[in-house]
Design a protein around this motif. Sequence first.
Motif, PDB file in Angstrom:
ATOM      1  N   PHE C  19      -6.899 -30.577 -33.372  1.00 46.62           N
ATOM      2  CA  PHE C  19      -7.150 -29.441 -34.392  1.00 46.62           C
ATOM      3  C   PHE C  19      -6.229 -29.419 -35.457  1.00 46.62           C
ATOM      4  CE2 PHE C  19      -9.258 -27.627 -30.687  1.00 46.62           C
ATOM      5  CZ  PHE C  19     -10.511 -27.395 -30.927  1.00 46.62           C
ATOM      6  N   PHE C  22      -2.579 -30.013 -34.279  1.00 46.39           N
ATOM      7  CA  PHE C  22      -2.355 -29.592 -32.930  1.00 46.39           C
ATOM      8  C   PHE C  22      -3.541 -30.328 -31.941  1.00 46.39           C
ATOM      9  CE2 PHE C  22      -4.008 -26.788 -29.454  1.00 46.39           C
ATOM     10  CZ  PHE C  22      -2.835 -26.738 -28.771  1.00 46.39           C
ATOM     11  N   ALA C  24      -5.288 -30.641 -28.637  1.00 49.22           N
ATOM     12  CA  ALA C  24      -5.916 -29.816 -27.702  1.00 49.22           C
ATOM     13  C   ALA C  24      -6.092 -30.542 -26.509  1.00 49.22           C
ATOM     14  CB  ALA C  24      -7.210 -29.086 -28.280  1.00 49.22           C
ATOM     15  N   PRO C  43      -4.564 -23.028 -17.001  1.00 47.08           N
ATOM     16  CA  PRO C  43      -4.282 -21.720 -17.790  1.00 47.08           C
ATOM     17  C   PRO C  43      -5.016 -21.606 -18.945  1.00 47.08           C
ATOM     18  CG  PRO C  43      -2.559 -23.370 -17.563  1.00 47.08           C
ATOM     19  CD  PRO C  43      -3.513 -23.925 -16.660  1.00 47.08           C
ATOM     20  N   SER C  44      -5.007 -20.420 -19.448  1.00 51.28           N
ATOM     21  CA  SER C  44      -5.488 -20.398 -20.698  1.00 51.28           C
ATOM     22  C   SER C  44      -5.020 -21.083 -22.078  1.00 51.28           C
ATOM     23  CB  SER C  44      -5.510 -18.530 -21.001  1.00 51.28           C
ATOM     24  OG  SER C  44      -5.994 -18.337 -22.566  1.00 51.28           O
ATOM     25  N   GLY C  45      -5.880 -21.486 -22.663  1.00 49.44           N
ATOM     26  CA  GLY C  45      -5.364 -22.555 -23.893  1.00 49.44           C
ATOM     27  C   GLY C  45      -5.089 -23.806 -23.234  1.00 49.44           C
ATOM     28  N   SER C  46      -5.427 -24.247 -22.238  1.00 50.93           N
ATOM     29  CA  SER C  46      -5.276 -25.618 -21.510  1.00 50.93           C
ATOM     30  C   SER C  46      -6.148 -26.606 -22.255  1.00 50.93           C
ATOM     31  CB  SER C  46      -5.082 -25.419 -20.226  1.00 50.93           C
ATOM     32  OG  SER C  46      -6.260 -25.135 -19.557  1.00 50.93           O
ATOM     33  N   GLY C  47      -7.396 -26.313 -22.742  1.00 52.37           N
ATOM     34  CA  GLY C  47      -8.162 -27.435 -23.137  1.00 52.37           C
ATOM     35  C   GLY C  47      -9.378 -27.375 -22.561  1.00 52.37           C
ATOM     36  N   LYS C  48      -9.651 -26.434 -21.527  1.00 54.79           N
ATOM     37  CA  LYS C  48     -10.812 -26.627 -20.971  1.00 54.79           C
ATOM     38  C   LYS C  48     -12.080 -26.355 -21.636  1.00 54.79           C
ATOM     39  CE  LYS C  48      -9.713 -22.809 -18.591  1.00 54.79           C
ATOM     40  NZ  LYS C  48      -8.405 -22.399 -19.237  1.00 54.79           N
ATOM     41  N   SER C  49     -12.220 -25.543 -22.442  1.00 53.85           N
ATOM     42  CA  SER C  49     -13.108 -25.304 -23.339  1.00 53.85           C
ATOM     43  C   SER C  49     -13.580 -26.331 -24.466  1.00 53.85           C
ATOM     44  CB  SER C  49     -13.340 -23.901 -24.067  1.00 53.85           C
ATOM     45  OG  SER C  49     -13.276 -22.842 -23.230  1.00 53.85           O
ATOM     46  N   THR C  50     -12.561 -26.657 -24.863  1.00 51.85           N
ATOM     47  CA  THR C  50     -12.482 -28.005 -25.716  1.00 51.85           C
ATOM     48  C   THR C  50     -13.194 -28.858 -25.015  1.00 51.85           C
ATOM     49  OG1 THR C  50     -10.466 -27.038 -27.021  1.00 51.85           O
ATOM     50  CG2 THR C  50     -11.176 -29.222 -27.300  1.00 51.85           C
ATOM     51  N   GLU C  59     -17.798 -29.756 -30.429  1.00 57.45           N
ATOM     52  CA  GLU C  59     -16.763 -30.155 -30.959  1.00 57.45           C
ATOM     53  C   GLU C  59     -16.851 -31.887 -31.319  1.00 57.45           C
ATOM     54  OE1 GLU C  59     -14.657 -28.275 -32.558  1.00 57.45           O
ATOM     55  OE2 GLU C  59     -14.552 -26.375 -31.297  1.00 57.45           O
TER      56      GLU C  59
HETATM   57  N1  LIG Z   1     -11.615 -24.341 -33.547  1.00 55.58           N
HETATM   58  C1  LIG Z   1     -10.167 -24.402 -33.358  1.00 55.58           C
HETATM   59  N2  LIG Z   1      -9.219 -24.611 -34.003  1.00 55.58           N
HETATM   60  C2  LIG Z   1      -7.892 -24.649 -33.908  1.00 55.58           C
HETATM   61  N3  LIG Z   1      -7.423 -24.623 -32.745  1.00 55.58           N
HETATM   62  C3  LIG Z   1      -8.456 -24.351 -31.746  1.00 55.58           C
HETATM   63  C4  LIG Z   1      -9.659 -24.189 -31.981  1.00 55.58           C
HETATM   64  N4  LIG Z   1     -10.270 -24.196 -30.871  1.00 55.58           N
HETATM   65  C5  LIG Z   1      -9.453 -24.083 -29.674  1.00 55.58           C
HETATM   66  N5  LIG Z   1      -8.195 -24.186 -30.365  1.00 55.58           N
HETATM   67  C6  LIG Z   1      -6.819 -24.512 -29.624  1.00 55.58           C
HETATM   68  O1  LIG Z   1      -7.012 -25.510 -28.648  1.00 55.58           O
HETATM   69  C7  LIG Z   1      -6.278 -25.052 -27.577  1.00 55.58           C
HETATM   70  C8  LIG Z   1      -7.391 -25.027 -26.223  1.00 55.58           C
HETATM   71  O2  LIG Z   1      -8.413 -24.070 -26.309  1.00 55.58           O
HETATM   72  P1  LIG Z   1      -9.311 -23.949 -25.422  1.00 55.58           P
HETATM   73  O3  LIG Z   1     -10.091 -25.452 -25.022  1.00 55.58           O
HETATM   74  O4  LIG Z   1     -10.192 -22.923 -25.699  1.00 55.58           O
HETATM   75  O5  LIG Z   1      -8.635 -23.419 -24.027  1.00 55.58           O
HETATM   76  P2  LIG Z   1      -9.139 -22.940 -22.825  1.00 55.58           P
HETATM   77  O6  LIG Z   1     -10.510 -22.807 -22.687  1.00 55.58           O
HETATM   78  O7  LIG Z   1      -8.527 -23.736 -21.545  1.00 55.58           O
HETATM   79  O8  LIG Z   1      -8.529 -21.442 -22.385  1.00 55.58           O
HETATM   80  C9  LIG Z   1      -5.903 -23.567 -27.685  1.00 55.58           C
HETATM   81  O9  LIG Z   1      -4.583 -23.632 -27.975  1.00 55.58           O
HETATM   82  C10 LIG Z   1      -6.564 -23.192 -28.579  1.00 55.58           C
HETATM   83  O10 LIG Z   1      -5.749 -22.174 -29.647  1.00 55.58           O
END
Ligand SMILES: Nc1ncnc2c1ncn2[C@@H]1O[C@H](COP(=O)(O)OP(=O)(O)O)[C@@H](O)[C@H]1O
Lengths: 231, 231, 250
Positions: C19, C22, C24, C43-50, C59
């Motif tokens: 991103f 950054f 991810a 942990p939160s922010g580790s990239g699972k959703s991504t 994405e």
């Molecule tokens: N659209 C986006 N733009 C910028 N940064 C993003 C975006 N989506 C996620 N991130 C960043 O990518 C990282 C991983 O996010 P995410 O996959 O949502 O984590 P998780 O689901 O594990 O909590 C986080 O640091 C988040 O801030």
Amino acid sequence: MIFDLELILDSIPQMLMGLGLTLQLLFLSLALGTALAIILLLMRISGRWVLAAPAMAYIYIFRGTPILVQIFIIYYGLPQLELVRESILWPILREPFGCAIVALSLNTGAYVSEIFRGGVLGVDRGLKEAASALGLSARQRFIYITAPIAIRLSLPAYSNDVVSLMKSTALASTITLLDMTGIARTIVAETYAPYEVFLSLMVIYLVLTWMIQRSFGWIEKRMSRHVRSEI
Amino acid sequence: MEVLTGWWDDFFWGSLVVVKLFFVALILTVLFGLIGSAAKLSKNRVANAIANGYTIVFRGTPEILVLLLFYFGSAIALTALAQVFDPDVKFVDFPPFWAGSLAIALIIGSYATETFRGAFLGVDSGQIEAARALGLSNLQTFIYVRIPAMWRLALPPFGNHMLSLIKDTALVAIIGLEETLFVAEQAIGYTAKPFTLYLVVGAIYLGFSTIITLTVMLCEKYANRHLEIAK
Amino acid sequence: MSDNQQDVIVQVENVDKFFGDFQALKAVNLTVARGERVVVCGPSGSGKSTLIRCINRLEAHSSGRILINGHELTDDVKDIDAVRREVGMVFQSFNLFPHLTVIENLMLAPKLVRKTSKTENRELAMEMLARVKIQDQAEKWPSALSGGQQQRVAIARALCMNPEVILFDEPTSALDPEMISEVLDVMIDLAKEGMTMICVTHEMGFARSVADKVVFMDQGEIVETGPPATFFDSPKSDRTRLFLQQILSH
Ligand SMILES: Nc1ncnc2c1ncn2[C@@H]1O[C@H](COP(=O)(O)OP(=O)(O)O)[C@@H](O)[C@H]1O
Ligand SMILES: [Mg+2]
């Protein structure tokens, strides 16, 4: 089409002679209208029907009719009534300037009171409950908690309304006042050059709008200092 | 009331002109709003700049100035155009109805631009993603998910725009369109009862405002029916 | 080996996701076979959703390859549509369409994407609602349902497209505690029926009893992968151990 540059340079200072009148109309009606708005607001949230109902009717009527019609009723219409001609308000209502101030204030008051009401309704319930839990009376809660927060919440809408009011002052030209628009209309009637004159005047009004928005932006920033320092 | 005898039908026809003006301007407003918001949302720099200029100018200058500019300006432009073909032409009048609807629609359209843009951006992105995840195409997502969500968001502010629009139609009397305010002026010439006659105009507008408010309320009720049953 | 290859439904190869500056996702590899149940935690922010959003291309990944049932995910719109038809997704915040009733939510995608008949769609929708045990709510608005019920509708909506694999992104995180089990029960039923699932969740009980494979992510990397027994009882990495301590100490 070619613009007559000389005419533009000639008419701008002439129109600016009306700036003082435009600003007087703006600031006087803003002050009076805001005071009226506060009274209307207090009536509406008083919880007493005899106060709330007239306030609501007033707001409904003044927001439901064109400001131009309101100006005409007050300037051309009221002198028809003997009651008005014999009242102490006659010295004000006899003059177009007084009528414009009265009409603009009455109109703005209705709009601004609705804006303030939106702000009051937007105040978080929890804060009011916290204040009661601390033992503040209803009046104290309103003065120290609700009002300051509501003012900040209403500020963006209020600033839009100040711009609207500024635009409405141009209608004073319809009751013979020589504000900037009044002067512009006179010049156009003489020169028949609407593009040069009206476009230049639009630029002047845009600058005023911009200044109003900048000032409110600055006030808003100051009023929300605590929000940013937390983050 | 007897002053009104003989004038009722004139007021009726005047009101009809207001209604016609309202609907023509409403359609144009929606059109300008859609084009403006599309331009603001697009990635094209030129389109962005034009749309931004449009909303800044039309929201920041007095309505009456825009109207006068359109009326006198278009007459001059038309006259110049006509003189190309026939040098003997002295003056071509642009119909006040069209100058009025165009000017009003451009003004209210600048507000609608912001409303539509806000509604577009305000749609919950989760819903859009859900539609995508289900395999809906971009167009299908737009039609079946974004538009239904958008018009619900746009409805309350758009209702306010319609109220501004109906009230702005009164301004067109200034350029001589024979609507209610104009009728009142003529009647005053005969009866010398300005208060009564302008009050009638106010009442007519209050009626129109009420109809619009009620219609918008009904639409909102329909739009939010999926929320009512929840409570 | 070639037999196994046939059964791979999701293949993520060396995927990076940026991103802006950054990163991810960092060189993520993941293979999911037909019928496999994968739980992703971290942990939160580790990239699972991504990661799972890249799998159905909500994405676009920056580099590497993602194959779904043999289709590679590229910018080609046709491919994306084809993939999305095979991949269902359930979101943390349900994302039901608020202006459509429950059954209309279920019938929309079959109507638009598969273009099947209305009666057929209605039948299918009722069947799926029965599967998540909520058929009596068919005509209600989503906002009239509890969170647990809404999430079950969302699962039924995904099932209507008859997907090869369903992605779950923290499906129970937005729910009140007493509603979590009704959603997990539905997910367990799906697992028993052999549905391929990739599930981001912190419900470790669910992971232990249902998952074939647990994936632990931290700072955009897959740190550790293994069957639940090994993963929970003898994690190899310190980061995993620390995470498990924190999450199980509640
Ligand atoms: N659209 C986006 N733009 C910028 N940064 C993003 C975006 N989506 C996620 N991130 C960043 O990518 C990282 C991983 O996010 P995410 O996959 O949502 O984590 P998780 O689901 O594990 O909590 C986080 O640091 C988040 O801030
Ligand atoms: Mg997440």
